[in-house]
Design an enzyme around this catalytic site. Structure first.
Site, PDB file in Angstrom:
ATOM      1  N   GLY A   8      84.756 120.251 -48.036  1.00 50.90           N
ATOM      2  CA  GLY A   8      85.921 119.595 -48.633  1.00 50.90           C
ATOM      3  C   GLY A   8      86.652 118.803 -47.559  1.00 50.90           C
ATOM      4  O   GLY A   8      87.852 118.535 -47.660  1.00 50.90           O
ATOM      5  N   GLY A  11      89.062 115.736 -48.064  1.00 49.30           N
ATOM      6  CA  GLY A  11      90.203 115.912 -48.957  1.00 49.30           C
ATOM      7  C   GLY A  11      91.551 115.886 -48.243  1.00 49.30           C
ATOM      8  O   GLY A  11      91.638 115.718 -47.018  1.00 49.30           O
ATOM      9  N   GLY A  14      91.401 118.833 -46.100  1.00 50.63           N
ATOM     10  CA  GLY A  14      90.211 118.765 -45.246  1.00 50.63           C
ATOM     11  C   GLY A  14      90.354 117.801 -44.069  1.00 50.63           C
ATOM     12  O   GLY A  14      89.948 118.120 -42.948  1.00 50.63           O
ATOM     13  N   ARG A  81      96.393 121.687 -57.669  1.00 48.32           N
ATOM     14  CA  ARG A  81      97.136 121.831 -58.930  1.00 48.32           C
ATOM     15  C   ARG A  81      97.885 120.537 -59.261  1.00 48.32           C
ATOM     16  O   ARG A  81      98.510 119.942 -58.395  1.00 48.32           O
ATOM     17  CB  ARG A  81      98.133 122.980 -58.759  1.00 48.32           C
ATOM     18  CG  ARG A  81      98.789 123.446 -60.031  1.00 48.32           C
ATOM     19  CD  ARG A  81      99.358 124.827 -59.793  1.00 48.32           C
ATOM     20  NE  ARG A  81     100.295 124.833 -58.668  1.00 48.32           N
ATOM     21  CZ  ARG A  81     101.625 124.825 -58.812  1.00 48.32           C
ATOM     22  NH1 ARG A  81     102.166 124.799 -59.996  1.00 48.32           N
ATOM     23  NH2 ARG A  81     102.404 124.851 -57.750  1.00 48.32           N
ATOM     24  N   ILE A 117      90.062 128.657 -48.786  1.00 48.90           N
ATOM     25  CA  ILE A 117      91.385 128.035 -48.945  1.00 48.90           C
ATOM     26  C   ILE A 117      91.582 127.620 -50.413  1.00 48.90           C
ATOM     27  O   ILE A 117      92.695 127.645 -50.935  1.00 48.90           O
ATOM     28  CB  ILE A 117      91.490 126.805 -48.005  1.00 48.90           C
ATOM     29  CG1 ILE A 117      91.482 127.272 -46.532  1.00 48.90           C
ATOM     30  CG2 ILE A 117      92.745 125.987 -48.301  1.00 48.90           C
ATOM     31  CD1 ILE A 117      91.338 126.156 -45.514  1.00 48.90           C
ATOM     32  N   ASP A 150     101.749 131.017 -46.448  1.00 49.11           N
ATOM     33  CA  ASP A 150     102.882 131.876 -46.817  1.00 49.11           C
ATOM     34  C   ASP A 150     103.569 132.441 -45.566  1.00 49.11           C
ATOM     35  O   ASP A 150     104.781 132.634 -45.549  1.00 49.11           O
ATOM     36  CB  ASP A 150     102.401 133.046 -47.699  1.00 49.11           C
ATOM     37  CG  ASP A 150     101.666 132.552 -48.929  1.00 49.11           C
ATOM     38  OD1 ASP A 150     102.038 131.487 -49.449  1.00 49.11           O
ATOM     39  OD2 ASP A 150     100.709 133.219 -49.358  1.00 49.11           O
ATOM     40  N   ARG A 153     105.563 129.541 -43.840  1.00 51.44           N
ATOM     41  CA  ARG A 153     106.747 129.232 -44.655  1.00 51.44           C
ATOM     42  C   ARG A 153     107.811 130.320 -44.465  1.00 51.44           C
ATOM     43  O   ARG A 153     109.004 130.022 -44.342  1.00 51.44           O
ATOM     44  CB  ARG A 153     106.356 129.131 -46.128  1.00 51.44           C
ATOM     45  CG  ARG A 153     105.672 127.814 -46.464  1.00 51.44           C
ATOM     46  CD  ARG A 153     105.082 127.842 -47.853  1.00 51.44           C
ATOM     47  NE  ARG A 153     104.656 126.522 -48.301  1.00 51.44           N
ATOM     48  CZ  ARG A 153     103.857 126.312 -49.330  1.00 51.44           C
ATOM     49  NH1 ARG A 153     103.366 127.338 -50.012  1.00 51.44           N
ATOM     50  NH2 ARG A 153     103.531 125.086 -49.673  1.00 51.44           N
ATOM     51  N   HIS A 177      98.204 135.649 -53.050  1.00 51.48           N
ATOM     52  CA  HIS A 177      98.577 134.292 -52.654  1.00 51.48           C
ATOM     53  C   HIS A 177      98.883 133.444 -53.887  1.00 51.48           C
ATOM     54  O   HIS A 177      98.308 132.388 -54.105  1.00 51.48           O
ATOM     55  CB  HIS A 177      97.451 133.672 -51.818  1.00 51.48           C
ATOM     56  CG  HIS A 177      97.705 132.247 -51.438  1.00 51.48           C
ATOM     57  ND1 HIS A 177      98.772 131.871 -50.655  1.00 51.48           N
ATOM     58  CD2 HIS A 177      97.056 131.110 -51.764  1.00 51.48           C
ATOM     59  CE1 HIS A 177      98.758 130.550 -50.517  1.00 51.48           C
ATOM     60  NE2 HIS A 177      97.728 130.069 -51.176  1.00 51.48           N
ATOM     61  N   MET A 228      99.517 123.069 -44.899  1.00 47.40           N
ATOM     62  CA  MET A 228      98.342 123.896 -45.205  1.00 47.40           C
ATOM     63  C   MET A 228      97.251 123.695 -44.164  1.00 47.40           C
ATOM     64  O   MET A 228      96.590 124.651 -43.735  1.00 47.40           O
ATOM     65  CB  MET A 228      97.819 123.556 -46.609  1.00 47.40           C
ATOM     66  CG  MET A 228      96.573 124.334 -46.994  1.00 47.40           C
ATOM     67  SD  MET A 228      96.826 126.118 -46.886  1.00 47.40           S
ATOM     68  CE  MET A 228      95.484 126.611 -45.837  1.00 47.40           C
TER      69      MET A 228
HETATM   70  P1  NAI Z   1      91.759 117.219 -52.552  1.00 43.92           P
HETATM   71  O1  NAI Z   1      91.367 116.879 -53.942  1.00 43.92           O
HETATM   72  O2  NAI Z   1      92.573 116.239 -51.780  1.00 43.92           O
HETATM   73  O3  NAI Z   1      90.458 117.535 -51.693  1.00 43.92           O
HETATM   74  C1  NAI Z   1      89.440 118.366 -52.150  1.00 43.92           C
HETATM   75  C2  NAI Z   1      88.142 117.857 -51.573  1.00 43.92           C
HETATM   76  O4  NAI Z   1      87.107 118.730 -52.022  1.00 43.92           O
HETATM   77  C3  NAI Z   1      87.779 116.437 -52.028  1.00 43.92           C
HETATM   78  O5  NAI Z   1      87.503 115.633 -50.900  1.00 43.92           O
HETATM   79  C4  NAI Z   1      86.546 116.649 -52.891  1.00 43.92           C
HETATM   80  O6  NAI Z   1      85.625 115.574 -52.824  1.00 43.92           O
HETATM   81  C5  NAI Z   1      85.972 117.917 -52.274  1.00 43.92           C
HETATM   82  N1  NAI Z   1      85.031 118.619 -53.142  1.00 43.92           N
HETATM   83  C6  NAI Z   1      85.123 118.854 -54.473  1.00 43.92           C
HETATM   84  N2  NAI Z   1      84.031 119.522 -54.901  1.00 43.92           N
HETATM   85  C7  NAI Z   1      83.247 119.719 -53.825  1.00 43.92           C
HETATM   86  C8  NAI Z   1      81.990 120.345 -53.615  1.00 43.92           C
HETATM   87  N3  NAI Z   1      81.309 120.904 -54.621  1.00 43.92           N
HETATM   88  N4  NAI Z   1      81.479 120.364 -52.369  1.00 43.92           N
HETATM   89  C9  NAI Z   1      82.166 119.814 -51.326  1.00 43.92           C
HETATM   90  N5  NAI Z   1      83.348 119.194 -51.460  1.00 43.92           N
HETATM   91  C10 NAI Z   1      83.882 119.149 -52.695  1.00 43.92           C
HETATM   92  O7  NAI Z   1      92.488 118.641 -52.608  1.00 43.92           O
HETATM   93  P2  NAI Z   1      93.354 119.347 -51.455  1.00 43.92           P
HETATM   94  O8  NAI Z   1      94.775 118.979 -51.590  1.00 43.92           O
HETATM   95  O9  NAI Z   1      92.672 119.128 -50.168  1.00 43.92           O
HETATM   96  O10 NAI Z   1      93.230 120.891 -51.897  1.00 43.92           O
HETATM   97  C11 NAI Z   1      92.012 121.575 -51.786  1.00 43.92           C
HETATM   98  C12 NAI Z   1      92.130 122.993 -52.323  1.00 43.92           C
HETATM   99  O11 NAI Z   1      93.025 123.772 -51.527  1.00 43.92           O
HETATM  100  C13 NAI Z   1      92.683 123.082 -53.741  1.00 43.92           C
HETATM  101  O12 NAI Z   1      91.961 124.064 -54.451  1.00 43.92           O
HETATM  102  C14 NAI Z   1      94.119 123.542 -53.543  1.00 43.92           C
HETATM  103  O13 NAI Z   1      94.613 124.213 -54.671  1.00 43.92           O
HETATM  104  C15 NAI Z   1      93.936 124.474 -52.376  1.00 43.92           C
HETATM  105  N6  NAI Z   1      95.155 124.778 -51.640  1.00 43.92           N
HETATM  106  C16 NAI Z   1      95.212 126.000 -51.034  1.00 43.92           C
HETATM  107  C17 NAI Z   1      96.323 126.396 -50.342  1.00 43.92           C
HETATM  108  C18 NAI Z   1      96.351 127.737 -49.691  1.00 43.92           C
HETATM  109  O14 NAI Z   1      97.428 128.126 -49.204  1.00 43.92           O
HETATM  110  N7  NAI Z   1      95.279 128.496 -49.623  1.00 43.92           N
HETATM  111  C19 NAI Z   1      97.498 125.511 -50.226  1.00 43.92           C
HETATM  112  C20 NAI Z   1      97.316 124.230 -50.825  1.00 43.92           C
HETATM  113  C21 NAI Z   1      96.187 123.902 -51.532  1.00 43.92           C
END
Ligand code: NAI
Length: 327
Positions: A8, A11, A14, A81, A117, A150, A153, A177, A228
């Site tokens: 990822g 992203g 990422g 989300r 994550i 968390d 923060r 979480h 994050m």
């Molecule tokens: P984003 O949409 O900007 O990036 C996600 C990336 O994953 C994209 O580049 C997409 O192409 C890639 N992707 C999707 N399916 C894939 C696959 N099968 N193989 C490889 N890459 C793939 O989303 P963002 O903002 O980076 O968030 C990513 C995740 O992290 C979300 O699930 C979000 O809810 C979660 N998150 C977790 C937090 C935590 O505290 N653990 C805090 C904030 C977000």
């Protein structure tokens, strides 16, 4: 030779996460994987003059070379989300993504330390664990749900309230979480002892719903990505130090309690069989060394934990059910 793979990597999380991991001179190979654009991110980051070699890999046809021989894999692949999105919808999409990536990890890098994550972490960590079980390579000491956001923060919000240096404050965050399962244990923090019960309740709520604060400030166009990425890097760099230099670190993480059955006995005596929980842990190069017990939590925290356990059990059941439906 330490290889870290980020799934990822192109992203919102990422990219800055890749950038932060590139700062480490303990990483020899930083492998960036995504369904698209990982090569571009890798090319850009590879110009930074730190030690690691950076490679980019796009799509399922390149997942093998991306993951092979990884020591640590960070999984931030998935959809974030969106305003109005139900948690179940987020789960359905991300559970499938986490399942596919973990299938590749189980196949090409079964000994890696795996940091999840992708949300909802309370359930996606379960999905990941079930995949490793299916492939006969399950080691509960090596799978981590990243809840470090968390923790940072909690430090920042407490510091803001008491006018202290946030870097000097560490707050253990346990439970899960998501929303009210996130329980910052302010009772363990000396400088929080001067706060009233009401102030503690307010700051706890702020930590639990801090994601909404960011969503609102970004006017629905984005979620928490930068803090994050910092949190993910803080956690992952402790693992890198453990693997590269055999150093033991402490941190909180959402884990399977099978990682330390002895250390989780007391917790399960109080709360019943939970399965997964965010707890303070000691980390070494083989993953979780032990759970660090938290003693003397406040009555309010104790009550919050009881409620959290009910919600956690539902998320864990959802993760197991998803995996059973795939059989
Ligand atoms: P984003 O949409 O900007 O990036 C996600 C990336 O994953 C994209 O580049 C997409 O192409 C890639 N992707 C999707 N399916 C894939 C696959 N099968 N193989 C490889 N890459 C793939 O989303 P963002 O903002 O980076 O968030 C990513 C995740 O992290 C979300 O699930 C979000 O809810 C979660 N998150 C977790 C937090 C935590 O505290 N653990 C805090 C904030 C977000």
């Amino acid at each position: 030779m330490v290889k870290v793979t980020i799934c990822g990597a192109a992203g919102g999380i990422g990219q800055p996460l890749s950038l932060l991991m590139k700062q480490s001179n303990d990483i020899d190979h930083l492998s960036l994987f995504d369904i698209a654009n990982a090569k571009g991110v890798a090319s850009d980051i590879s110009h930074i003059n730190t030690h690691s070699k950076v490679t980019g890999h796009n799509g399922p046809q390149e997942v093998k070379e991306a993951l092979e021989n990884s020591d640590i894999v960070l999984v931030s692949a998935g959809v974030p989300r969106k305003p109005g999105m139900e948690r179940d919808d987020l789960f359905k999409v991300n559970a499938g993504i986490v399942r596919d990536i973990c299938t590749s990890i189980a196949t090409y890098s079964p000994n890696a330390l795996v940091c999840i994550i992708s949300n909802p972490v309370n359930a996606t960590v379960v999905v990941a664990s079930e995949v490793f079980k299916k492939y006969g390579v399950y080691n509960p000491r090596k799978i981590f749900g990243v809840n470090t956001l968390d923790l940072i923060r909690s430090s920042s919000f407490l510091a803001e309230l008491i006018h202290a240096d946030p870097a000097s404050i560490e707050v253990p965050v346990i439970g899960g979480h998501n929303g009210t399962t996130i329980i910052p244990i302010f009772s363990q923090v000396e400088s929080a002892k001067k706060l009233s019960e009401e102030e503690i309740a307010q700051i706890t709520k702020r930590v639990q719903y801090a994601g909404d604060e960011v969503l609102k400030a970004k006017e629905g166009k984005g979620t928490a990505t930068l803090a994050m990425a910092h949190a993910g890097a803080r956690f992952a760099l402790k693992l890198v130090d453990a693997v590269a230099n055999n150093v033991t670190h402490t941190e909180c993480s959402y884990i399977s309690l099978l990682a330390d059955p002895e250390g989780s006995k007391e917790m399960e005596r109080i709360y019943g069989q939970i399965g997964y929980f965010a707890v303070p842990i000691e980390l070494g190069k083989e993953g979780i060394k032990r759970i660090i017990p938290i003693k003397n939590i406040s009555t309010v925290e104790f009550t919050m934990l009881h409620h959290a356990v009910i919600e956690l059990k539902a998320s864990i059941a959802q993760g197991v059910q998803f995996s059973e439906d795939q059989q």
